[in-house]
Motif scaffolding. Structure first.
Motif, short mmCIF file in Angstrom:
data_model
loop_
_atom_site.label_atom_id
_atom_site.label_comp_id
_atom_site.label_asym_id
_atom_site.label_seq_id
_atom_site.Cartn_x
_atom_site.Cartn_y
_atom_site.Cartn_z
N LEU A 377 45.00 43.07 40.30
CA LEU A 377 45.95 42.49 39.35
C LEU A 377 45.47 41.09 39.01
N GLY A 378 45.66 40.69 37.75
CA GLY A 378 45.34 39.33 37.35
C GLY A 378 44.01 39.23 36.65
N PHE A 379 43.75 38.05 36.08
CA PHE A 379 42.54 37.84 35.29
C PHE A 379 41.74 36.68 35.87
N GLY A 380 41.67 36.62 37.19
CA GLY A 380 41.08 35.45 37.82
C GLY A 380 39.57 35.47 37.90
N SER A 389 38.57 35.73 41.69
CA SER A 389 39.73 35.72 42.58
C SER A 389 40.79 36.61 41.95
N GLN A 390 41.14 37.70 42.62
CA GLN A 390 42.15 38.60 42.08
C GLN A 390 43.10 39.06 43.17
N SER A 391 44.34 39.32 42.77
CA SER A 391 45.27 39.94 43.69
C SER A 391 44.83 41.41 43.84
N GLN A 407 48.99 45.56 50.74
CA GLN A 407 49.22 44.86 49.48
C GLN A 407 49.61 43.43 49.79
N GLY A 408 49.68 42.61 48.75
CA GLY A 408 50.06 41.23 48.99
C GLY A 408 48.90 40.37 49.44
N THR A 410 44.90 38.58 48.21
CA THR A 410 43.94 38.34 47.14
C THR A 410 42.55 38.42 47.73
#
Lengths: 449, 478
Positions: A377-380, A389-391, A407-408, A410
């Protein structure tokens, strides 16, 4: 046939722009008929159908360019479009590198890459509904814990592209695609989890069975139940095939000529250098038979081709259109892309990491303690610096076995280091899009919780 | 202005109210609860400067009509890119197939009505300005960005503007229109310090005229800001990894609310029971310091609209009041099925898309604390002031977004800049950890784009400075 008429229209419009003062011009016409059926809980939820076409005109004048687009094909509307383009190009600035390609370089033959399937065109609405329902039913039948659906369904698309310019190029090709998806929701002990699975192909016969789509979607959803966090630590990370392909999309961005000439890529100045582990070979192939990213010619009329981007860890090529090639003093690789309007850009053909010899199970089996990533998740991701860096969520690996869902957390690293730290590559290359990768194991990343 | 749009379609495309009644009748010929027509005519322009020259100029025209038929919880949709009776009739016939009754449903003749508010008082729309004027502004921004520091090497900037005429007619007799301007300036810079390359981005706009960019020196401000961000990143250290206190600065960091609660409160997910917030109305979902609203009726903002894309007036919806979940964001389909009122949040990307519940401008109201007090109260943590994009998994509430400008806080003081870190949290949990809310609410500068099911719409976000007692920071420094 409609394509022939439109090819003629496109050519005529390009010459009309020249008659009206442009030094060169290029016209693209895109047409598409799309159909989509969405199902949920055994019923049709949405039915959508559409046909549209659009036309884009790029004009060049004294080293300057501008572009306009519209969907009104009546004669006076097209004349107005030409006027607008000429007015626009007068205010842009000259740039020596702007221009159409050398006419000798245009695609001479239009390869048949098997991109079009009459069976998709002829598929009845009832059949599409039935396939969508079968996928959902298979997911529901997998477990009583599958309690709900976010959505799912079948989409088909039938399209054609016509490109013509004032240097005499005129080409057309058509393509189809069929996609099917299932998005189940599972619930247990107050925790709700969703996941999805899908397939997309150019030929109906190549698409996975609806039952398989539904069953895999359910498995992917069920295995997330009971997910928890783990402690912050440095660990080996296995990127599942479906997530590893997102890493390849960043490699593509970094290798595209636009990022290179703008100095916004960690591959700037790296041609001929070792940018990845020697096991890594990355290919872009615009000519793959039935490929979702295949096309006989690119957005400038140049033939597409196979380009080795990274060979045994060495960066061998960037991916270029005519403009970025001229900027960098190189040759186009036939990767030009364009929408109806706007400057041209660079797009991937079929871009992939060459498969290795290990099954995904062998890769997981080689990890004593680590993390299998199944969702991000995310666009890091910063393709200028490579910072990543992504979740993430996935499954914990202990002694080569999958244990509990996570889960939870990164995951973070730098793409430059990650490419160098690829330790194993899977044998499970599959195309469900034009950028893909087999499973990969990266030796060490920071997992944060 | 609003009736102008109706007149525009009637005159330009030789359509009248009785044609519309006929088309809606065709849409409901197989039955159904409701049908609507969405007419759109859009002109978009862009001009871009790169390497100090005008490298691109574009103009795009698009037009079409979408026809929707709703029966129960089912939707049929078809569109045409020709605004002509016969083409729309075919689309209406296609969409009608979702319903299967033998009996046609009745249609109320449409009646044109003006809109409740007029939020875009634009003296000179950006779309009507001479290209030379825009180019002068871009060149000025380019010069300011390069002048900021000699290490700024690449600068790319552009002005994008559009004017969208919309007309919405529905089988319950509604006929409304709107003329929607939208403009945005964007600039990105690359700093190069001996091969250390870093990027910075800035920009802004809204439903504003050219005066927005000219009179407030906005462009110089954005240009300096983009350069400043790139230069700061040259000295950034690796971000810490782990759970820590996080302070979010005012304005754009409100994207946290957009991801953490906004999407989860869209009515479609809640009607289907697939949101982590499903069934929680009336319950505590945030600390009692938090009051969060969605407001589509703030003049000039990027996320604002006189009417939503189903013709419903926009307004302010309280989502969370002192920590208690109060309501969802609704469109017509979901408000009908949930038997609650519409909130003016039915939005779509274009005539090619079906509307669905979407946010407009989503923000948290100010609290009592000053920013200085909040930062001083942190022993070790992260102070994040600029963000890239964010994303959320609706079903389990997990969200993530990336900080493009952030600093360590050590002993109550802001210290070293850190490299882009991802912040992650769980929607239903993270806002319960808000332990301080600043008195400095700011809305973002006006560049936000929200994606849902492949549809992009412009949105706004906002936040006062807030402190969250624990969030996972995804850095590399474990």
């Amino acid at each position: 046939m409609a394509n022939e008429l439109n090819k003629q229209l496109a050519s005529e419009l390009a010459y009309e722009a020249v008659k009206n003062g442009a030094s060169a011009a290029e016209v693209v016409i895109k047409q598409r008929t799309e159909f989509s059926v969405g199902v949920r809980l055994g019923e049709v939820e949405t039915l959508q159908q559409s046909t549209d076409r659009g036309l884009g005109l790029r004009v060049l004048l004294d080293g300057k360019q501008a572009s306009v687009s519209g969907s009104d094909f009546r004669k006076d509307a097209l004349t107005e479009l030409v006027q607008q383009a000429i007015a626009l190009v007068r205010v842009t600035s000259p740039d020596d590198n702007i221009g159409l390609p050398d006419s000798k370089a245009f695609a001479q033959t239009i390869e048949d890459l098997d991109l079009y399937d009459e069976a998709i065109v002829n598929l009845a609405t009832e059949q599409k509904i039935e396939m969508a329902l079968r996928a959902e039913q298979a997911a529901r039948d997998s477990s009583p814990l599958i309690v709900n659906f976010e959505g799912g369904g079948v989409d088909t698309s039938v399209g054609s592209l016509i490109l013509a310019n004032s240097l005499g190029f005129a080409g057309a090709y058509r393509g189809t695609s069929f996609s099917i998806a299932s998005v189940p929701v599972a619930s247990e002990n107050g925790q709700m989890q969703g996941a999805y699975w899908y397939d997309v192909k150019r030929q109906l016969a190549d698409v996975d069975l609806p039952e398989n789509i539904g069953r895999i979607a359910a498995q992917r959803t069920l295995r997330k139940l009971g997910a928890r966090a783990v402690a912050t630590q440095n660990v080996p990370v296995v990127f599942e095939q479906n997530i590893a392909r997102t890493l390849m999309s960043y490699v593509f961005q970094a290798a595209s000529g636009e990022a290179i000439f703008r100095k916004s890529s960690f591959f700037v100045g790296q041609l001929g250098e070792k940018v990845a582990d020697e096991k890594v070979t990355v290919i872009d192939d615009g000519q793959l038979i039935r490929g979702l990213g295949s096309r006989p010619f690119d957005a400038e009329g140049l033939p597409t081709r196979k380009t080795v981007v990274i060979k045994n860890g060495i960066l061998e090529n960037y991916l270029l259109d005519t403009y970025t090639a001229r900027k960098l003093g190189m040759q186009s690789t036939g990767n030009a892309s364009r929408g109806l309007v706007g400057a041209l850009g660079v797009e991937a053909g079929n871009f992939y990491l060459e498969p290795g010899r290990y099954s995904p199970n062998e890769i997981i089996g080689a990890v004593s303690k680590g993390f299998l990533v199944t969702d991000v998740l995310g666009f890091g991701v910063n393709t200028v610096t490579g910072d990543y860096s992504q979740s993430a969520s996935g499954i914990w690996i202990e002694n080569g076995e999958l244990t509990f869902p996570v889960q939870g957390v990164t995951i973070a690293g730098n793409l430059k280091d990650m490419l160098q730290a690829i330790e194993m590559i899977g044998n499970d290359l599959q195309f469900r899009g034009n950028i893909t990768s087999p499973t990969v194991l990266i030796g060490r990343m920071t997992l944060s919780a | 202005m609003q009736l102008d749009a109706i007149q525009f379609f009637f005159e330009r495309f030789a359509i009248n109210a009785s044609d519309i009644d006929k088309l809606l009748t065709i849409a409901l010929m197989r039955g159904g609860d409701y049908a609507d027509l969405y007419f759109e005519y859009k002109v978009s322009n862009s001009v871009g400067v790169e390497e100090q020259i005008v490298k691109s100029a574009t103009k795009a025209l698009s037009q079409g009509v979408g026809v929707r038929v709703i029966t129960g919880d089912k939707t049929g949709y078809a569109y045409t890119d020709e605004i002509a009776f016969d083409s729309i009739r075919k689309a209406a016939q296609t969409a009608s197939h979702i319903a299967s009754s033998q009996q046609p449903s009745p249609v109320n003749p449409v009646n044109a009505t003006p809109n409740r508010h007029n939020l875009y008082s634009v003296a000179t729309p950006v779309s009507s300005v001479e290209l030379e004027t825009k180019i002068d502004l871009l060149k000025k921004g380019d010069t300011v960005a390069r002048g900021f520091d000699k290490r700024i090497r690449e600068v790319q900037s552009g002005i994008f503007d559009e004017v969208k005429y919309v007309m919405i007619a529905s089988s319950d007799g509604r006929l409304v229109g709107d003329v929607q301007p939208l403009a945005r300036y964007s600039i990105s810079c690359i700093a190069d310090d001996d091969g250390n390359l870093q990027a910075g981005r800035a920009g802004g706009g809204g439903r504003v005229g050219i005066d927005f960019f000219e009179s407030e020196s906005k462009i110089e401000y954005f240009a300096r800001d983009a350069s400043r961000q790139a230069i700061i990143q040259l000295d950034a250290i690796d971000a810490p990894a782990g759970t820590m206190e996080v302070v979010l600065g005012p304005g754009w960091p409100g994207v946290l609310l957009h991801e953490a609660v906004g999407h989860g409160l869209e009515a479609d997910f809640n009607r289907k029971g697939t949101s982590a917030f499903s069934g929680l109305i009336g319950q505590q979902v945030a600390s009692d310091l938090c009051t969060i609203v969605d407001d589509g009726a703030i003049p000039g903002r990027r996320g604002s609209l006189n009417i939503d894309d189903e013709g419903e007036p926009t307004g302010r919806t309280v989502l969370i009041e002192n920590g208690i979940l109060r309501g969802y964001l609704n469109d017509r389909l979901n408000s009908r099925l949930l038997k609650v009122g519409q909130t003016g949040n039915g939005r779509r990307q274009s005539y090619k898309h079906m509307p669905m519940p979407r946010m407009t401008n989503t923000f948290m109201l100010s609290g009592q604390d000053t920013r200085e007090e909040i930062i001083r109260s942190v022993k070790f943590g992260l102070y994040a002031v600029q963000f890239g994009g964010g994303q959320v998994d609706i079903t389990n509430g997990e969200f993530a977004f990336s900080a493009s400008e952030a600093y360590l806080i050590e002993d109550g003081k802001v210290t070293a800049p850190v490299k882009g870190a991802t912040l992650r949290g769980s929607g239903p949990e993270s806002l319960k950890k808000v332990t301080a809310v600043g008195n400095d609410l700011a809305l973002d500068e006006g560049v936000g784009v929200c994606g849902k099911e492949g549809q992009q719409v412009p949105v706004g976000v906002g936040l006062p400075t807030i402190k969250i007692s624990g969030m996972t920071v995804g850095g590399t420094k474990a």
